[in-house]
Design a protein around this motif. Structure first.
Motif, PDB file in Angstrom:
ATOM      1  N   LEU A 184       0.827  -1.203   0.000  1.00 54.36           N
ATOM      2  CA  LEU A 184       0.000   0.000   0.000  1.00 54.36           C
ATOM      3  C   LEU A 184       0.866   1.260   0.000  1.00 54.36           C
ATOM      4  O   LEU A 184       0.586   2.213  -0.735  1.00 54.36           O
ATOM      5  CB  LEU A 184      -0.940   0.006   1.211  1.00 54.36           C
ATOM      6  N   LYS A 185       1.920   1.250   0.783  1.00 53.17           N
ATOM      7  CA  LYS A 185       2.823   2.402   0.842  1.00 53.17           C
ATOM      8  C   LYS A 185       3.483   2.646  -0.514  1.00 53.17           C
ATOM      9  O   LYS A 185       3.610   3.784  -0.960  1.00 53.17           O
ATOM     10  CB  LYS A 185       3.878   2.168   1.918  1.00 53.17           C
ATOM     11  N   LYS A 186       3.870   1.583  -1.188  1.00 54.17           N
ATOM     12  CA  LYS A 186       4.483   1.713  -2.510  1.00 54.17           C
ATOM     13  C   LYS A 186       3.481   2.230  -3.539  1.00 54.17           C
ATOM     14  O   LYS A 186       3.814   3.064  -4.381  1.00 54.17           O
ATOM     15  CB  LYS A 186       5.055   0.376  -2.958  1.00 54.17           C
ATOM     16  N   ILE A 187       2.243   1.748  -3.458  1.00 52.55           N
ATOM     17  CA  ILE A 187       1.212   2.192  -4.396  1.00 52.55           C
ATOM     18  C   ILE A 187       0.909   3.668  -4.196  1.00 52.55           C
ATOM     19  O   ILE A 187       0.819   4.434  -5.165  1.00 52.55           O
ATOM     20  CB  ILE A 187      -0.062   1.333  -4.249  1.00 52.55           C
ATOM     21  N   VAL A 188       0.759   4.091  -2.944  1.00 56.56           N
ATOM     22  CA  VAL A 188       0.482   5.504  -2.656  1.00 56.56           C
ATOM     23  C   VAL A 188       1.635   6.377  -3.141  1.00 56.56           C
ATOM     24  O   VAL A 188       1.420   7.429  -3.755  1.00 56.56           O
ATOM     25  CB  VAL A 188       0.215   5.710  -1.149  1.00 56.56           C
ATOM     26  N   GLY A 189       2.862   5.945  -2.915  1.00 59.18           N
ATOM     27  CA  GLY A 189       4.031   6.701  -3.379  1.00 59.18           C
ATOM     28  C   GLY A 189       4.068   6.817  -4.889  1.00 59.18           C
ATOM     29  O   GLY A 189       4.365   7.888  -5.436  1.00 59.18           O
ATOM     30  N   ALA A 190       3.741   5.728  -5.581  1.00 57.93           N
ATOM     31  CA  ALA A 190       3.733   5.748  -7.044  1.00 57.93           C
ATOM     32  C   ALA A 190       2.642   6.668  -7.573  1.00 57.93           C
ATOM     33  O   ALA A 190       2.857   7.415  -8.536  1.00 57.93           O
ATOM     34  CB  ALA A 190       3.549   4.339  -7.583  1.00 57.93           C
ATOM     35  N   VAL A 191       1.471   6.651  -6.941  1.00 54.68           N
ATOM     36  CA  VAL A 191       0.369   7.516  -7.377  1.00 54.68           C
ATOM     37  C   VAL A 191       0.733   8.984  -7.178  1.00 54.68           C
ATOM     38  O   VAL A 191       0.486   9.822  -8.052  1.00 54.68           O
ATOM     39  CB  VAL A 191      -0.941   7.156  -6.627  1.00 54.68           C
ATOM     40  N   ILE A 192       1.348   9.307  -6.045  1.00 50.79           N
ATOM     41  CA  ILE A 192       1.765  10.689  -5.793  1.00 50.79           C
ATOM     42  C   ILE A 192       2.821  11.130  -6.797  1.00 50.79           C
ATOM     43  O   ILE A 192       2.760  12.235  -7.341  1.00 50.79           O
ATOM     44  CB  ILE A 192       2.268  10.846  -4.341  1.00 50.79           C
ATOM     45  N   ALA A 193       3.793  10.253  -7.081  1.00 50.44           N
ATOM     46  CA  ALA A 193       4.838  10.581  -8.046  1.00 50.44           C
ATOM     47  C   ALA A 193       4.251  10.800  -9.441  1.00 50.44           C
ATOM     48  O   ALA A 193       4.635  11.748 -10.140  1.00 50.44           O
ATOM     49  CB  ALA A 193       5.890   9.470  -8.081  1.00 50.44           C
ATOM     50  N   LEU A 194       3.296   9.970  -9.843  1.00 51.40           N
ATOM     51  CA  LEU A 194       2.660  10.143 -11.151  1.00 51.40           C
ATOM     52  C   LEU A 194       1.841  11.428 -11.209  1.00 51.40           C
ATOM     53  O   LEU A 194       1.820  12.108 -12.235  1.00 51.40           O
ATOM     54  CB  LEU A 194       1.779   8.933 -11.465  1.00 51.40           C
ATOM     55  N   ALA A 195       1.187  11.782 -10.105  1.00 50.48           N
ATOM     56  CA  ALA A 195       0.404  13.020 -10.075  1.00 50.48           C
ATOM     57  C   ALA A 195       1.310  14.237 -10.207  1.00 50.48           C
ATOM     58  O   ALA A 195       0.992  15.187 -10.935  1.00 50.48           O
ATOM     59  CB  ALA A 195      -0.403  13.092  -8.790  1.00 50.48           C
ATOM     60  N   ILE A 196       2.443  14.198  -9.528  1.00 48.59           N
ATOM     61  CA  ILE A 196       3.400  15.313  -9.623  1.00 48.59           C
ATOM     62  C   ILE A 196       3.960  15.401 -11.034  1.00 48.59           C
ATOM     63  O   ILE A 196       4.069  16.495 -11.611  1.00 48.59           O
ATOM     64  CB  ILE A 196       4.522  15.154  -8.576  1.00 48.59           C
ATOM     65  N   LEU A 197       4.310  14.266 -11.623  1.00 46.52           N
ATOM     66  CA  LEU A 197       4.825  14.245 -12.985  1.00 46.52           C
ATOM     67  C   LEU A 197       3.791  14.780 -13.969  1.00 46.52           C
ATOM     68  O   LEU A 197       4.122  15.579 -14.856  1.00 46.52           O
ATOM     69  CB  LEU A 197       5.247  12.823 -13.363  1.00 46.52           C
ATOM     70  N   ALA A 198       2.545  14.378 -13.813  1.00 46.79           N
ATOM     71  CA  ALA A 198       1.482  14.865 -14.691  1.00 46.79           C
ATOM     72  C   ALA A 198       1.299  16.375 -14.544  1.00 46.79           C
ATOM     73  O   ALA A 198       1.096  17.080 -15.536  1.00 46.79           O
ATOM     74  CB  ALA A 198       0.182  14.142 -14.384  1.00 46.79           C
ATOM     75  N   LEU A 199       1.372  16.876 -13.324  1.00 42.25           N
ATOM     76  CA  LEU A 199       1.249  18.319 -13.096  1.00 42.25           C
ATOM     77  C   LEU A 199       2.367  19.078 -13.793  1.00 42.25           C
ATOM     78  O   LEU A 199       2.132  20.084 -14.460  1.00 42.25           O
ATOM     79  CB  LEU A 199       1.262  18.627 -11.593  1.00 42.25           C
ATOM     80  N   VAL A 200       3.594  18.575 -13.663  1.00 43.26           N
ATOM     81  CA  VAL A 200       4.746  19.251 -14.272  1.00 43.26           C
ATOM     82  C   VAL A 200       4.660  19.212 -15.797  1.00 43.26           C
ATOM     83  O   VAL A 200       4.951  20.205 -16.464  1.00 43.26           O
ATOM     84  CB  VAL A 200       6.067  18.615 -13.776  1.00 43.26           C
ATOM     85  N   ILE A 201       4.221  18.094 -16.355  1.00 43.33           N
ATOM     86  CA  ILE A 201       4.141  17.976 -17.815  1.00 43.33           C
ATOM     87  C   ILE A 201       2.986  18.798 -18.377  1.00 43.33           C
ATOM     88  O   ILE A 201       3.151  19.527 -19.365  1.00 43.33           O
ATOM     89  CB  ILE A 201       4.010  16.494 -18.222  1.00 43.33           C
ATOM     90  N   ASN A 202       1.824  18.708 -17.761  1.00 47.01           N
ATOM     91  CA  ASN A 202       0.633  19.372 -18.299  1.00 47.01           C
ATOM     92  C   ASN A 202       0.548  20.848 -17.958  1.00 47.01           C
ATOM     93  O   ASN A 202      -0.006  21.632 -18.725  1.00 47.01           O
ATOM     94  CB  ASN A 202      -0.635  18.669 -17.807  1.00 47.01           C
ATOM     95  N   HIS A 203       1.058  21.237 -16.785  1.00 44.72           N
ATOM     96  CA  HIS A 203       0.943  22.630 -16.335  1.00 44.72           C
ATOM     97  C   HIS A 203       2.270  23.083 -15.713  1.00 44.72           C
ATOM     98  O   HIS A 203       2.351  23.310 -14.498  1.00 44.72           O
ATOM     99  CB  HIS A 203      -0.177  22.761 -15.307  1.00 44.72           C
ATOM    100  N   PRO A 204       3.310  23.260 -16.527  1.00 49.81           N
ATOM    101  CA  PRO A 204       4.617  23.598 -15.954  1.00 49.81           C
ATOM    102  C   PRO A 204       4.633  24.953 -15.246  1.00 49.81           C
ATOM    103  O   PRO A 204       5.307  25.117 -14.227  1.00 49.81           O
ATOM    104  CB  PRO A 204       5.561  23.589 -17.150  1.00 49.81           C
ATOM    105  N   HIS A 205       3.872  25.920 -15.745  1.00 47.91           N
ATOM    106  CA  HIS A 205       3.852  27.243 -15.116  1.00 47.91           C
ATOM    107  C   HIS A 205       3.214  27.174 -13.730  1.00 47.91           C
ATOM    108  O   HIS A 205       3.711  27.764 -12.763  1.00 47.91           O
ATOM    109  CB  HIS A 205       3.109  28.239 -16.004  1.00 47.91           C
ATOM    110  N   ASP A 206       2.110  26.430 -13.623  1.00 51.41           N
ATOM    111  CA  ASP A 206       1.449  26.260 -12.323  1.00 51.41           C
ATOM    112  C   ASP A 206       2.332  25.495 -11.346  1.00 51.41           C
ATOM    113  O   ASP A 206       2.387  25.819 -10.156  1.00 51.41           O
ATOM    114  CB  ASP A 206       0.117  25.532 -12.481  1.00 51.41           C
ATOM    115  N   ALA A 207       3.039  24.476 -11.852  1.00 46.80           N
ATOM    116  CA  ALA A 207       3.930  23.694 -10.991  1.00 46.80           C
ATOM    117  C   ALA A 207       5.056  24.569 -10.447  1.00 46.80           C
ATOM    118  O   ALA A 207       5.418  24.473  -9.270  1.00 46.80           O
ATOM    119  CB  ALA A 207       4.507  22.509 -11.754  1.00 46.80           C
ATOM    120  N   ALA A 208       5.590  25.439 -11.295  1.00 44.46           N
ATOM    121  CA  ALA A 208       6.651  26.343 -10.840  1.00 44.46           C
ATOM    122  C   ALA A 208       6.111  27.302  -9.785  1.00 44.46           C
ATOM    123  O   ALA A 208       6.790  27.605  -8.801  1.00 44.46           O
ATOM    124  CB  ALA A 208       7.213  27.122 -12.019  1.00 44.46           C
ATOM    125  N   GLY A 209       4.885  27.773  -9.954  1.00 41.96           N
ATOM    126  CA  GLY A 209       4.278  28.655  -8.962  1.00 41.96           C
ATOM    127  C   GLY A 209       4.076  27.964  -7.625  1.00 41.96           C
ATOM    128  O   GLY A 209       4.294  28.567  -6.570  1.00 41.96           O
TER     129      GLY A 209
END
Length: 67
Positions: free
Chosen positions: A16-41
């Motif tokens: 469960l800990k590994k799954i939650v970590g992977a989901v968080i990492a994918l969400a951060i990656l998606a944010l950076v790829i799709n909305h780089p300006h918002d991620a920088a803010g």
């Protein structure tokens, strides 16, 4: 005293800990790829706030020493 106070919970984590970590990492990656300006803010806002917290703690200890 036991290392783990909660029954049926492993102290070292598990799948469960590994799954939650992977989901968080994918969400951060998606944010950076799709909305780089918002991620920088978000990063800039977080560093500004953490710097303010550090300054407040330093000021507290300075006042503590002079009081």
């Amino acid at each position: 005293m036991a290392k783990n106070m909660l029954p049926n919970m492993k102290a070292g984590g598990g799948l469960l800990k590994k799954i939650v970590g992977a989901v968080i990492a994918l969400a951060i990656l998606a944010l950076v790829i799709n909305h780089p300006h918002d991620a920088a803010g978000i990063v800039n806002s977080a560093t500004d706030q953490s710097g303010g917290v550090i300054d407040s703690v330093v000021e507290f200890f300075r006042d503590l020493g002079h009081g």
